[in-house]
Design a protein around this motif. Structure first.
Motif, PDB file in Angstrom:
ATOM      1  N   VAL A 221       0.853  -1.188   0.000  1.00 26.25           N
ATOM      2  CA  VAL A 221       0.000   0.000   0.000  1.00 26.25           C
ATOM      3  C   VAL A 221       0.892   1.241   0.000  1.00 26.25           C
ATOM      4  O   VAL A 221       1.852   1.327   0.776  1.00 26.25           O
ATOM      5  CB  VAL A 221      -0.921   0.029   1.234  1.00 26.25           C
ATOM      6  CG1 VAL A 221      -1.708   1.340   1.292  1.00 26.25           C
ATOM      7  CG2 VAL A 221      -1.872  -1.158   1.217  1.00 26.25           C
ATOM      8  N   LEU A 222       0.578   2.183  -0.868  1.00 24.12           N
ATOM      9  CA  LEU A 222       1.309   3.451  -0.933  1.00 24.12           C
ATOM     10  C   LEU A 222       0.552   4.514  -0.153  1.00 24.12           C
ATOM     11  O   LEU A 222      -0.676   4.638  -0.291  1.00 24.12           O
ATOM     12  CB  LEU A 222       1.476   3.911  -2.384  1.00 24.12           C
ATOM     13  CG  LEU A 222       2.114   2.933  -3.372  1.00 24.12           C
ATOM     14  CD1 LEU A 222       2.255   3.599  -4.739  1.00 24.12           C
ATOM     15  CD2 LEU A 222       3.460   2.447  -2.862  1.00 24.12           C
ATOM     16  N   ILE A 245       5.387   7.838   0.015  1.00 18.38           N
ATOM     17  CA  ILE A 245       5.665   8.616  -1.192  1.00 18.38           C
ATOM     18  C   ILE A 245       5.851  10.085  -0.795  1.00 18.38           C
ATOM     19  O   ILE A 245       5.059  10.610  -0.010  1.00 18.38           O
ATOM     20  CB  ILE A 245       4.514   8.499  -2.213  1.00 18.38           C
ATOM     21  CG1 ILE A 245       4.186   7.027  -2.482  1.00 18.38           C
ATOM     22  CG2 ILE A 245       4.866   9.229  -3.507  1.00 18.38           C
ATOM     23  CD1 ILE A 245       5.311   6.247  -3.110  1.00 18.38           C
ATOM     24  N   VAL A 257       5.362   7.360  -7.703  1.00 18.88           N
ATOM     25  CA  VAL A 257       4.365   6.287  -7.773  1.00 18.88           C
ATOM     26  C   VAL A 257       4.584   5.448  -9.028  1.00 18.88           C
ATOM     27  O   VAL A 257       4.551   4.207  -8.984  1.00 18.88           O
ATOM     28  CB  VAL A 257       2.936   6.874  -7.758  1.00 18.88           C
ATOM     29  CG1 VAL A 257       1.896   5.765  -7.981  1.00 18.88           C
ATOM     30  CG2 VAL A 257       2.652   7.596  -6.439  1.00 18.88           C
ATOM     31  N   CYS A 261       5.558   1.406  -9.305  1.00 22.48           N
ATOM     32  CA  CYS A 261       4.668   0.484 -10.026  1.00 22.48           C
ATOM     33  C   CYS A 261       5.421  -0.310 -11.085  1.00 22.48           C
ATOM     34  O   CYS A 261       5.065  -1.462 -11.374  1.00 22.48           O
ATOM     35  CB  CYS A 261       3.529   1.262 -10.682  1.00 22.48           C
ATOM     36  SG  CYS A 261       2.305   1.890  -9.520  1.00 22.48           S
ATOM     37  N   ILE A 266       1.517  -3.142  -6.898  1.00 19.63           N
ATOM     38  CA  ILE A 266       0.916  -2.281  -5.883  1.00 19.63           C
ATOM     39  C   ILE A 266      -0.574  -2.613  -5.791  1.00 19.63           C
ATOM     40  O   ILE A 266      -1.268  -2.687  -6.806  1.00 19.63           O
ATOM     41  CB  ILE A 266       1.097  -0.787  -6.234  1.00 19.63           C
ATOM     42  CG1 ILE A 266       2.583  -0.450  -6.375  1.00 19.63           C
ATOM     43  CG2 ILE A 266       0.440   0.095  -5.175  1.00 19.63           C
ATOM     44  CD1 ILE A 266       3.401  -0.740  -5.139  1.00 19.63           C
ATOM     45  N   LEU A 269      -3.390   2.662  -3.293  1.00 23.86           N
ATOM     46  CA  LEU A 269      -2.830   3.982  -2.995  1.00 23.86           C
ATOM     47  C   LEU A 269      -3.853   4.735  -2.160  1.00 23.86           C
ATOM     48  O   LEU A 269      -5.002   4.905  -2.578  1.00 23.86           O
ATOM     49  CB  LEU A 269      -2.541   4.751  -4.291  1.00 23.86           C
ATOM     50  CG  LEU A 269      -2.231   6.248  -4.137  1.00 23.86           C
ATOM     51  CD1 LEU A 269      -0.918   6.460  -3.377  1.00 23.86           C
ATOM     52  CD2 LEU A 269      -2.167   6.927  -5.506  1.00 23.86           C
ATOM     53  N   TYR A 270      -3.440   5.151  -0.967  1.00 23.86           N
ATOM     54  CA  TYR A 270      -4.340   5.910  -0.084  1.00 23.86           C
ATOM     55  C   TYR A 270      -4.021   7.393  -0.200  1.00 23.86           C
ATOM     56  O   TYR A 270      -2.868   7.816  -0.087  1.00 23.86           O
ATOM     57  CB  TYR A 270      -4.179   5.463   1.366  1.00 23.86           C
ATOM     58  CG  TYR A 270      -4.883   6.367   2.353  1.00 23.86           C
ATOM     59  CD1 TYR A 270      -6.275   6.322   2.489  1.00 23.86           C
ATOM     60  CD2 TYR A 270      -4.170   7.281   3.131  1.00 23.86           C
ATOM     61  CE1 TYR A 270      -6.924   7.158   3.382  1.00 23.86           C
ATOM     62  CE2 TYR A 270      -4.815   8.119   4.024  1.00 23.86           C
ATOM     63  CZ  TYR A 270      -6.191   8.058   4.149  1.00 23.86           C
ATOM     64  OH  TYR A 270      -6.841   8.891   5.020  1.00 23.86           O
ATOM     65  N   LEU A 271      -5.080   8.202  -0.445  1.00 18.15           N
ATOM     66  CA  LEU A 271      -4.916   9.639  -0.677  1.00 18.15           C
ATOM     67  C   LEU A 271      -5.914  10.468   0.123  1.00 18.15           C
ATOM     68  O   LEU A 271      -7.050  10.032   0.361  1.00 18.15           O
ATOM     69  CB  LEU A 271      -5.152   9.968  -2.158  1.00 18.15           C
ATOM     70  CG  LEU A 271      -4.131   9.555  -3.206  1.00 18.15           C
ATOM     71  CD1 LEU A 271      -4.711   9.806  -4.585  1.00 18.15           C
ATOM     72  CD2 LEU A 271      -2.845  10.335  -3.027  1.00 18.15           C
ATOM     73  N   LEU A 291      -2.723  10.082 -11.885  1.00 18.84           N
ATOM     74  CA  LEU A 291      -2.954   8.973 -10.959  1.00 18.84           C
ATOM     75  C   LEU A 291      -4.063   8.047 -11.452  1.00 18.84           C
ATOM     76  O   LEU A 291      -3.962   6.821 -11.331  1.00 18.84           O
ATOM     77  CB  LEU A 291      -3.294   9.505  -9.565  1.00 18.84           C
ATOM     78  CG  LEU A 291      -2.123  10.046  -8.745  1.00 18.84           C
ATOM     79  CD1 LEU A 291      -2.623  10.636  -7.434  1.00 18.84           C
ATOM     80  CD2 LEU A 291      -1.099   8.948  -8.472  1.00 18.84           C
ATOM     81  N   ALA A 295      -3.552   4.127 -12.223  1.00 20.21           N
ATOM     82  CA  ALA A 295      -4.385   3.091 -11.618  1.00 20.21           C
ATOM     83  C   ALA A 295      -4.942   2.167 -12.692  1.00 20.21           C
ATOM     84  O   ALA A 295      -4.992   0.938 -12.503  1.00 20.21           O
ATOM     85  CB  ALA A 295      -5.517   3.737 -10.826  1.00 20.21           C
ATOM     86  N   ILE A 302      -7.340   3.063  -5.839  1.00 17.65           N
ATOM     87  CA  ILE A 302      -7.164   4.378  -5.205  1.00 17.65           C
ATOM     88  C   ILE A 302      -8.231   4.505  -4.122  1.00 17.65           C
ATOM     89  O   ILE A 302      -9.429   4.474  -4.410  1.00 17.65           O
ATOM     90  CB  ILE A 302      -7.294   5.531  -6.214  1.00 17.65           C
ATOM     91  CG1 ILE A 302      -6.181   5.457  -7.263  1.00 17.65           C
ATOM     92  CG2 ILE A 302      -7.265   6.875  -5.487  1.00 17.65           C
ATOM     93  CD1 ILE A 302      -6.272   6.547  -8.329  1.00 17.65           C
TER      94      ILE A 302
END
Length: 494
Positions: A221-222, A245, A257, A261, A266, A269-271, A291, A295, A302
């Motif tokens: 997980v990013l 990141i 990112v 990848c 991956i 990705l948590y944003l 992004l 994805a 995401i």
């Protein structure tokens, strides 16, 4: 053996005269509990019915019914011309009734009789203090909430719409979901229906459900190099590998990112793109598109957390990534009613229907009943436009508080730290230009009645920074808090 008069029955028999449980059964149950815990050892003589009724201030017939029930359940025996006695096996030493508080502490087990797995990952990071003033990470001021009005709506719904509620539904109130889906469509550009909504109690619950379904041990997980600690804890508990990141003034570094990848798989990705937590920067439009393309190309999820979408000031908020997602790669989570009183807030998840089906299964386990009445209140606030009127009024106040807080920080601490004026949210991100121990600063401020939780402090070899919330401070509280803060800083650096 203790005589009936020596035992302080009033200390462990408490009668609730407003309870639906009959008084004689309340007394019976508490006497049985006292026998089981050794408060009343085998052989103890119970008071006569007149005496015990006097002690407990109840009618004698009530005590007669109590003793009949105890006899029927096999806890006591009546001996002619002698009285009523506790019977049964009880080999423990009789309890000394001189200190009833010690009795309660002594008889409840301090540890379990079995082994279980423990973890420090979910240790509570939140601190509390009795200090007069408190900095936090940016929460609304519940004093601005129109509690009376919300209570009237709640009461009105109980009277007018009770017949429409029916049996509870783990999917939540259909009325609320219908109005919330329309609200999210209009305010955030999300073309969804009620089939794309899951109602939760909080952002943390939403992320927990998502992680339980979509993450497996050793997934990658990013997250941003600086991120929300509660979310990090949930991911760590899931057993995933976390890669951080870098974050700059345009949000997360998309080039980094992309490079990751190319090297490995991956999963997610948590944003927090609207206002990155904790730095408050907004993810640029160009990076949002990049992004979404990444994805789609590399197949990662995401998870978009829009924790403070409602609080924006100078310009219209940027629409969520989920509003531009056409391939089902974005899961959108948020909160509704964050500026309302705590009991009137809720969380939600927006996702494609097939994933929503699985999420409902998990919600049915951890929050099966939900809060249908509260959701009806929120649905009605949307339908009548009340939520928009309230937000418009409160956002104006929060903008004034932001501007004044920034002014105070600049005037009192401008030589020591830098910050950017946030376009929204309820906190500012400050970076220190001088060497200072933030933990020591927090301790020194606490001595002067200003509490700064450790969760606001960010310090390593490259960074010394703090996130300071202003939302729940009025002008007077800001002035006093910043005065203590600045005096403490100047004392430390002199």
């Amino acid at each position: 053996m203790n005589s009936p008069v020596e035992i302080p029955y009033q200390s462990f028999i408490k009668i609730d005269r407003n309870s639906n449980v009959a008084i004689y059964m309340q007394i019976t149950n508490q006497l049985i509990n006292a026998i089981q815990r050794g408060f009343l050892p085998v052989g103890t003589k119970l008071p006569g019915t007149r005496l015990l009724s006097k002690f407990l201030e109840v009618h004698r017939n009530t005590i007669v019914a109590v003793y009949d029930e105890l006899f029927a359940q096999g806890w006591v025996e009546s001996l002619p011309n002698k009285g009523t006695f506790i019977i049964g096996k009880n080999e423990e030493k009789p309890v000394d009734f001189n200190d009833i508080n010690q009795i309660n502490l002594k008889n409840y087990p301090k540890t379990t009789g079995f082994l279980f797995k423990t973890s420090n990952i979910l240790d509570n990071p939140f601190e509390h203090s009795s200090c007069q003033f408190v900095f936090n990470d940016g929460i609304p001021d519940i004093r601005l909430t129109q509690i009376d009005q919300h209570s009237r709506i709640y009461s009105s719904i109980l009277k007018r719409k009770a017949h429409k509620i029916g049996h509870y539904n783990q999917d939540g109130s259909e009325f609320f979901k219908k109005n919330l889906s329309q609200y999210l469509n209009l305010s955030r550009g999300l073309p969804i229906s009620i089939d794309n909504l899951l109602i939760t109690r909080s952002t943390e619950m939403s992320i927990y459900i998502v992680s339980e379904i979509l993450l497996s041990k050793d997934d990658t997980v990013l997250i941003g190099a600086l991120s929300y600690f509660s979310v990090n804890m949930i991911f760590q508990k899931a057993g995933v590998k976390i890669i951080t990141i870098p974050i700059d003034n345009e949000g997360i570094n998309v080039d980094e990112v992309r490079e990751i990848c190319k090297r490995q798989k991956i999963r997610m990705l948590y944003l927090t793109p609207h206002h990155h937590y904790p730095t408050t920067v907004t993810l640029s439009a160009q990076r949002r598109l990049e992004l979404l393309n990444l994805a789609n190309e590399f197949g990662f999820i995401i998870l978009e957390d829009d924790y403070d979408y409602d609080f924006h000031y100078e310009k219209s908020p940027i629409l969520p990534l989920a509003s531009a997602d056409t391939n089902g790669m974005v899961i959108y989570i948020g909160s509704f009613g964050k500026s309302l009183a705590p009991g009137f807030r809720t969380g939600f998840i927006v996702a494609p229907e097939n994933l929503m089906t699985e999420m409902r299964k998990y919600l049915g386990i951890i929050d099966r009943q939900g809060d249908i009445l509260m959701e009806h209140v929120l649905g009605e606030m949307i339908a009548e436009g009340e939520i928009n009127r309230y937000l418009k009024k409160s956002v104006k106040i929060y903008q004034e508080r932001r501007d004044y807080f920034i002014q105070l920080i600049q005037e009192n601490l401008g030589n020591f730290l830098t910050f950017e004026k946030p376009s929204g949210g309820l906190a500012i991100w400050t970076e220190w230009q001088i060497p200072i121990n933030l933990m020591q600063l927090s301790r020194n401020c606490a001595q002067n009645h200003l509490f700064i939780p450790k969760t606001l402090l960010y310090q390593n070899k490259e960074l010394t920074a703090m996130r300071l919330g202003f939302g729940d401070l009025n002008f007077d509280e800001m002035e006093k808090s910043v005065e203590i803060f600045s005096k403490t800083v100047k004392t430390m650096v002199d």
